[in-house]
Design a protein around this motif. Structure first.
Motif, short mmCIF file in Angstrom:
data_model
loop_
_atom_site.label_atom_id
_atom_site.label_comp_id
_atom_site.label_asym_id
_atom_site.label_seq_id
_atom_site.Cartn_x
_atom_site.Cartn_y
_atom_site.Cartn_z
N LYS A 14 11.92 0.71 14.73
CA LYS A 14 13.15 1.50 14.83
C LYS A 14 14.42 0.68 14.68
CE LYS A 14 11.05 5.27 16.93
NZ LYS A 14 10.90 6.40 16.08
N GLY A 15 14.33 -0.63 14.82
CA GLY A 15 15.51 -1.47 14.76
C GLY A 15 15.93 -1.81 13.34
N PRO A 16 17.13 -2.38 13.18
CA PRO A 16 17.66 -2.69 11.85
C PRO A 16 17.08 -3.96 11.23
CG PRO A 16 19.25 -3.33 13.53
CD PRO A 16 18.13 -2.63 14.24
N CYS A 19 10.70 -7.90 12.14
CA CYS A 19 10.16 -8.61 13.30
C CYS A 19 10.27 -10.12 13.10
CB CYS A 19 8.70 -8.21 13.48
SG CYS A 19 7.88 -9.06 14.84
N HIS A 20 10.77 -10.80 14.10
CA HIS A 20 10.92 -12.26 14.04
C HIS A 20 9.56 -12.97 14.03
CE1 HIS A 20 15.11 -11.47 14.78
NE2 HIS A 20 14.81 -10.85 15.90
N ARG A 21 8.53 -12.29 14.49
CA ARG A 21 7.18 -12.84 14.52
C ARG A 21 6.39 -12.48 13.25
NH1 ARG A 21 4.65 -16.03 18.77
NH2 ARG A 21 2.44 -15.81 18.43
N GLY A 22 6.98 -11.60 12.42
CA GLY A 22 6.33 -11.23 11.18
C GLY A 22 5.42 -10.01 11.27
N HIS A 23 5.41 -9.33 12.42
CA HIS A 23 4.56 -8.14 12.56
C HIS A 23 5.08 -7.02 11.67
CE1 HIS A 23 2.60 -10.23 15.71
NE2 HIS A 23 3.45 -9.94 16.67
N ASN A 78 10.01 -2.78 17.68
CA ASN A 78 8.68 -2.41 17.22
C ASN A 78 8.06 -1.49 18.25
OD1 ASN A 78 8.46 -3.79 14.78
ND2 ASN A 78 7.80 -5.67 15.76
N VAL A 79 7.36 -0.47 17.79
CA VAL A 79 6.68 0.49 18.66
C VAL A 79 5.18 0.27 18.51
CG1 VAL A 79 6.34 2.92 19.24
CG2 VAL A 79 8.57 2.14 18.38
N PHE A 80 4.51 0.04 19.63
CA PHE A 80 3.08 -0.25 19.66
C PHE A 80 2.32 0.85 20.38
CE2 PHE A 80 5.07 -4.37 19.29
CZ PHE A 80 4.22 -5.10 18.47
N LYS A 81 1.07 1.03 19.98
CA LYS A 81 0.15 1.93 20.69
C LYS A 81 -0.99 1.09 21.22
CE LYS A 81 -2.68 6.05 20.13
NZ LYS A 81 -3.12 7.08 19.18
N ILE A 82 -1.31 1.29 22.49
CA ILE A 82 -2.46 0.64 23.12
C ILE A 82 -3.57 1.68 23.24
CG2 ILE A 82 -3.34 -0.53 25.18
CD1 ILE A 82 -0.38 -1.22 25.82
N GLU A 83 -4.78 1.29 22.88
CA GLU A 83 -5.93 2.19 23.02
C GLU A 83 -7.04 1.48 23.78
OE1 GLU A 83 -6.47 4.63 19.12
OE2 GLU A 83 -5.76 2.61 18.60
N LYS A 84 -7.58 2.18 24.77
CA LYS A 84 -8.75 1.69 25.49
C LYS A 84 -9.99 2.16 24.74
CE LYS A 84 -10.19 3.79 29.26
NZ LYS A 84 -10.36 4.22 30.66
N ILE A 85 -10.86 1.22 24.43
CA ILE A 85 -12.08 1.53 23.67
C ILE A 85 -13.27 1.25 24.57
CG2 ILE A 85 -13.43 0.97 21.62
CD1 ILE A 85 -10.65 -0.02 20.46
N GLU A 86 -13.96 2.31 24.97
CA GLU A 86 -15.10 2.19 25.87
C GLU A 86 -16.26 1.49 25.16
OE1 GLU A 86 -15.09 2.77 29.03
OE2 GLU A 86 -13.26 3.95 29.21
N PRO A 87 -16.99 0.65 25.91
CA PRO A 87 -18.14 -0.04 25.30
C PRO A 87 -19.29 0.92 24.99
CG PRO A 87 -17.88 -0.68 27.61
CD PRO A 87 -16.78 0.26 27.25
#
Length: 87
Positions: A14-16, A19-23, A78-87
């Motif tokens: 969303k920013g102008p 990413c400084h990390r390259g993501h 940067n907008v991230f989504k976290i997902e829990k993945i069950e084994p």
């Protein structure tokens, strides 16, 4: 008992500035094996959500097993989504 895996995905910017990390939107990270690749500022924000999801909690207003957060860099957002993945 095996703990669930955690996947982080960059879903929006969303920013102008880039990413400084390259993501880039679409980048995905496995928390257990690739957390060192994730920007430390984003990881600082992500960790409490990861801890909550991994150990059975839920984030109010989010679908079960997920959390959406943003990085704290006002120039990038940067907008991230976290997902829990069950084994």
């Amino acid at each position: 008992m095996e703990r669930p895996k955690i996947r982080l995905t960059l879903i929006d910017r969303k920013g102008p500035c880039g990413c400084h990390r390259g993501h880039r939107v679409g980048d995905t990270f496995d928390f257990d094996t690739e957390r060192g690749r994730l920007c430390p500022m984003a990881m600082h924000v992500a960790f409490p959500y990861i801890d909550i999801l991994r150990y059975g909690g839920a984030i109010p207003g989010q679908p079960e097993g997920t959390a959406v957060f943003r990085c704290p860099d006002v120039d990038v957002i940067n907008v991230f989504k976290i997902e829990k993945i069950e084994p």
